[in-house]
Design an enzyme around this catalytic site. Structure first.
Site, PDB file in Angstrom:
ATOM      1  N   HIS A  26      34.141  40.429  47.898  1.00 12.68           N
ATOM      2  CA  HIS A  26      33.423  39.192  47.586  1.00 12.68           C
ATOM      3  C   HIS A  26      32.966  38.567  48.901  1.00 12.68           C
ATOM      4  O   HIS A  26      33.747  38.423  49.845  1.00 12.68           O
ATOM      5  CB  HIS A  26      34.387  38.279  46.820  1.00 12.68           C
ATOM      6  CG  HIS A  26      34.045  36.840  46.813  1.00 12.68           C
ATOM      7  ND1 HIS A  26      32.892  36.341  46.270  1.00 12.68           N
ATOM      8  CD2 HIS A  26      34.733  35.752  47.274  1.00 12.68           C
ATOM      9  CE1 HIS A  26      32.888  35.026  46.388  1.00 12.68           C
ATOM     10  NE2 HIS A  26      33.988  34.649  46.995  1.00 12.68           N
ATOM     11  N   TYR A  36      29.571  28.954  45.785  1.00  8.67           N
ATOM     12  CA  TYR A  36      30.424  27.791  45.976  1.00  8.67           C
ATOM     13  C   TYR A  36      30.444  27.424  47.458  1.00  8.67           C
ATOM     14  O   TYR A  36      30.138  28.260  48.331  1.00  8.67           O
ATOM     15  CB  TYR A  36      31.839  28.019  45.440  1.00  8.67           C
ATOM     16  CG  TYR A  36      32.625  29.119  46.116  1.00  8.67           C
ATOM     17  CD1 TYR A  36      33.308  28.893  47.321  1.00  8.67           C
ATOM     18  CD2 TYR A  36      32.737  30.383  45.538  1.00  8.67           C
ATOM     19  CE1 TYR A  36      34.053  29.886  47.931  1.00  8.67           C
ATOM     20  CE2 TYR A  36      33.477  31.394  46.136  1.00  8.67           C
ATOM     21  CZ  TYR A  36      34.133  31.140  47.335  1.00  8.67           C
ATOM     22  OH  TYR A  36      34.858  32.129  47.942  1.00  8.67           O
ATOM     23  N   ASP A  59      53.192  36.676  13.991  1.00 14.52           N
ATOM     24  CA  ASP A  59      53.448  36.702  12.551  1.00 14.52           C
ATOM     25  C   ASP A  59      53.185  38.117  12.053  1.00 14.52           C
ATOM     26  O   ASP A  59      52.290  38.812  12.535  1.00 14.52           O
ATOM     27  CB  ASP A  59      52.638  35.660  11.796  1.00 14.52           C
ATOM     28  CG  ASP A  59      51.127  35.836  11.916  1.00 14.52           C
ATOM     29  OD1 ASP A  59      50.670  36.566  12.826  1.00 14.52           O
ATOM     30  OD2 ASP A  59      50.398  35.238  11.118  1.00 14.52           O
TER      31      ASP A  59
END
Length: 815
Positions: free
Chosen positions: A227, A258, A548
């Site tokens: 990156h 960013y 469940d």
């Protein structure tokens, strides 16, 4: 008093996860902890050593948000020589497109649901928070004041010091070369400096996780990727900066970028470039990387050709960058999994071997706390099922799959992702035997667990004309949806429909101890005669709902268990005694759900067995033949209509489908998809494990007390349930007041003007003419109570309803 002997723990890796884990374990009294690190401390050269430290807490995952919130809380309390480990400069996510601005409102909803403070602000406020912005480019932003910058290496040091003070030891320049085992349990690790005995070994090796996993014989499905991160030259606009950072960390997600301050420079990270996969087995150790001129093993050379488009976007957003250049850059390696979530938990194949992998700095302390609780107390205090190492199917564990999906996760880091949006590749991977017929009927497929799952069929488009006017949907709610789903739901209620239930997990449990084993592990009474089907719950020791199950007793020692995930199989295998045999039969079998008021008219002529209500009661099982096909028929329904689940072997699946299709022509049979299925099950209030309830919820909170028999002999979680106080929160059915309004799940619910809970499942109830939403809310809200559900910033009125919303007398199921 004699000193209490605690388990011996080896943690492999002294990055942010390893240091955090050592701190959390020793704080809980497990002080015999040794952390082994191949590189030098305090910055050994893994992902932590180069991490930019951005901590944004908010996301669609409640689990990750809670991990991040704890990381902020913990790091905010730590410092090294007076330097704080966390700077709460805040976070600012920008929108430069209408779609992104809408998504920021959705993210603000996540924040409200998960308890994070934040607000959507206008372009002028964004400019105030970040004066270097070109305000004309920005439509708005999402500001989260409590987010900020983690000083990862300092946080490692602070936690290392605390752990050492409690008895832990950290040994750098120790390379693990093997994992020792005996009788299925880990016994220690071999290193280039000798052997270290252990009762538990935790791999917190980051992108080296697959390497350590291979030594242990344990699969670690993560893909390291590089990156890009760069720093500018000094900017005049930031000259004289007295602190490392004062402005919020900045996300420009429309360009996959960013930003954060480094004094008078700006650091920039980019996800805009092509995926750059890295082979974890080819990453050099620290000294070899240094000898090759690299700062650390996780730092690869900066690829200029990948950077150029991002640099242009940076300068568009921040005009001040037009007068400067990049001073330095590198491609930093970190880990991605096929679904973007961490890998946590103990391996069943090698007991005592744990994974704490694919964890970013953002979530590090939260993950460490969860794993420490898991090891010491037997369970984490929060639900981590979507991070469990067992969650992937076998078909999702191939190196090719992990590489492809991991790379796609990198591409989509900043994308606006719809909750139903499937991965594009590799597809199709898993298909039911009915797949050719589904294609012929124009099925619209989404994907889950690697399975192709029809959500509706274009062949049913002509049925839409008979529905009348359907409410228009907004762009978001209209994605991966069709009005055909409404037609399929109506056909199920009025005639009969075939549903492909093949992806539902099926386990075969046999042996002399099968009944005792299943009855001991689950909450309901399974001591019924063969032919009985029982809905029951798999609880943990605290009384939380692990899963469940639907258990069909097919013979005295033969059970078919309908389960949810690979974790259920793993849990049963971990606890099964020698006289119980468990086999996953999902891939070798298939299932058609035949549901609707005409289901008996369709099925009865195909068999000589009695399918009347008297001859084949509700929640019963029968082995029979439909034409030439042997089937196991279970009379139950997840859509609230008469019908059966019909199981057969995969080789006969197509024959079964064709026989049912031909027999149902005169009855108006259709194939129906999961979109209609979800609508129908919500109208009946049937819960979906993992969405509506998890191990954080008890049966009484989730409205499943009917599946608990407290008077039976001991079962897991029974004692905890007895000691639990009355619920203070319950899963509550809501109906939206506006017939045209739709929500999709995870939205905050406001009671008396403040967030009081959040939506779990939601979908339009076509029979009811209203959207149905289930939400965790304070207990005791009376039917008729008004609330508001926040949907993309708009507060939609809804009303607490009484369940079941549809057919409360159950007459349609028991006819």
């Amino acid at each position: 008093m004699p000193h209490e002997v605690t388990p011996r723990v080896i943690v492999v890796g002294a990055g942010i996860v390893g240091c955090s884990l050592a701190d959390e374990l020793t704080a809980r009294g497990w002080t015999d902890v040794t952390v082994l690190e191949q590189g030098p401390l305090p910055a050994p050269g893994g992902s932590t050593s180069h991490a930019p430290g951005l901590v944004f807490r908010t996301g669609p995952s409640r689990t990750l948000t809670r991990f991040a919130a704890y990381t902020v809380e913990k790091f905010s309390s730590l410092d090294v020589a007076g330097v704080p480990c966390f700077e709460p400069v805040g976070g600012l996510e920008l929108a430069t497109t209408p779609e992104r601005l809408a998504d920021l409102h959705r993210r603000a909803g996540f924040a409200a649901s998960w308890g994070v403070s934040g607000e959507v602000v206008g372009a002028a406020r964004c400019k105030e928070l970040w004066p270097l912005l070109d305000e004309s480019v920005v439509l708005g932003g999402f500001h989260t004041p409590g987010d900020g910058l983690a000083r990862a290496v300092l946080a490692c040091r602070a936690q290392l010091d605390r752990a050492v003070a409690r008895g832990a030891r950290f040994l750098d320049r120790h390379t693990v070369t093997g994992v020792a085992r005996e009788d299925g349990r880990v016994t220690g690790v071999h290193t280039d400096r000798g052997f270290f005995a252990a009762d538990h070994v935790v791999s917190a090796a980051g992108f080296w996780g697959p390497v350590v996993g291979r030594m242990a014989g344990v699969d670690v499905p993560l893909q390291p990727l590089a990156h890009q991160y760069a720093r500018t030259r000094p900017l005049p606009e930031l000259s004289g900066a007295s602190a490392e950072a004062t402005r919020p960390i900045l996300r420009f997600q429309d360009a996959d970028l960013y930003f954060r301050e480094h004094g008078d420079r700006i650091g920039i990270g980019s996800y805009a470039h092509r995926p750059l996969p890295v082979d974890p087995f080819a990453v050099p150790p620290y000294h070899e990387a240094r000898a090759a001129g690299r700062e650390m093993p996780s730092s690869y050379p900066f690829t200029e050709e990948d950077w150029a488009p991002s640099w242009a976007e940076c300068r568009r957003l921040l005009p001040a960058l037009r007068g400067t250049e990049i001073e330095s850059g590198f491609n930093g390696v970190f880990s991605f999994t096929p679904d973007g979530m961490p890998l946590l938990g103990e391996s069943r194949e090698l007991r005592g071997f744990w994974l704490a992998e694919a964890v970013w700095v953002t979530h590090s302390a939260g993950v460490a706390r969860a794993v420490a609780e898991w090891m010491v107390d037997g369970r984490p205090s929060i639900d981590v099922h979507d991070c469990d190492v067992t969650r992937f199917e076998e078909a999702q564990r191939s190196p090719a799959y992990v590489r492809e999906r991991g790379s796609q996760q990198f591409v989509e880091v900043y994308d606006v992702i719809h909750p139903l949006q499937p991965m594009e590749r590799p597809r199709p991977l898993r298909v039911s035997p009915f797949y050719p017929r589904q294609q012929e009927l124009g099925a619209y497929f989404l994907e889950g667990g690697g399975w192709e799952r029809p959500h509706w069929y274009e062949a049913n488009a002509p049925l839409v004309a008979g529905l009348g006017e359907l409410p228009a949907r907004d762009d978001w709610a209209a994605r991966h949806w069709s009005p055909i789903a409404a037609a399929e739901a109506r056909a199920t209620r009025e005639r009969v429909a075939l549903y492909d239930m093949t992806p539902l997990r099926r386990l075969e449990v046999t042996g002399p101890g099968a009944l005792d084993f299943l009855d001991r592990l689950t909450s309901n009474n399974l001591r019924k005669k063969p032919g009985a089907v029982t809905y029951t719950l798999l609880l943990d020791e605290s009384g939380g709902i692990r899963s469940d199950l639907t258990v069909a007793r097919l013979g005295p020692e033969h059970f078919q268990v309908g389960a949810n995930s690979p974790a259920d199989l793993d849990h049963l295998l971990r606890h099964a005694p020698d006289d119980v045999h468990i086999r996953d039969i999902t891939s070798g079998t298939c299932c058609v759900g035949v549901w609707g008021p005409l289901a008996r008219d369709l099925v009865q002529p195909l068999t000589g067995d009695d399918f009347s209500h008297e001859g084949f009661g509700y929640f019963r099982a029968k082995r029979t033949h439909l034409g030439h096909v042997p089937v196991t028929a279970l009379r139950l329904s997840y859509v609230g209509e008469l019908g059966w689940e019909l199981y057969t072997t995969a080789d006969l699946g197509l024959r079964l489908w064709d026989r049912l299709w031909e027999a149902g022509r005169d009855l108006g049979v259709i194939a129906a998809g999961r979109s209609a299925f979800n609508s129908l099950r919500l109208e009946k209030g049937y819960r979906a494990w993992g969405t509506d309830m998890t191990c954080e919820d008890t049966p009484y909170e989730a409205g499943l007390g009917f599946a608990v028999r407290m008077d039976k002999e001991h079962f897991t979680g029974q004692d905890a349930l007895r000691a639990r106080p009355e619920p203070t929160r319950t899963l509550t059915p809501l109906l939206l007041d506006d017939p045209a309004a739709v929500v999709l799940g995870k939205e905050p619910v406001h009671l008396d003007g403040v967030p009081a809970g959040y939506v779990t499942s939601a979908g339009y109830g076509y029979t009811l003419g209203r959207c149905v939403a289930y939400a965790w809310l304070p207990a005791g809200l009376a039917p008729g109570t008004g609330v508001h559900i926040e949907y993309f910033g708009e507060k939609l009125p809804a009303t607490v309803a009484e369940e079941p919303l549809f057919d409360p007398g159950m007459s349609r199921l028991r006819r």
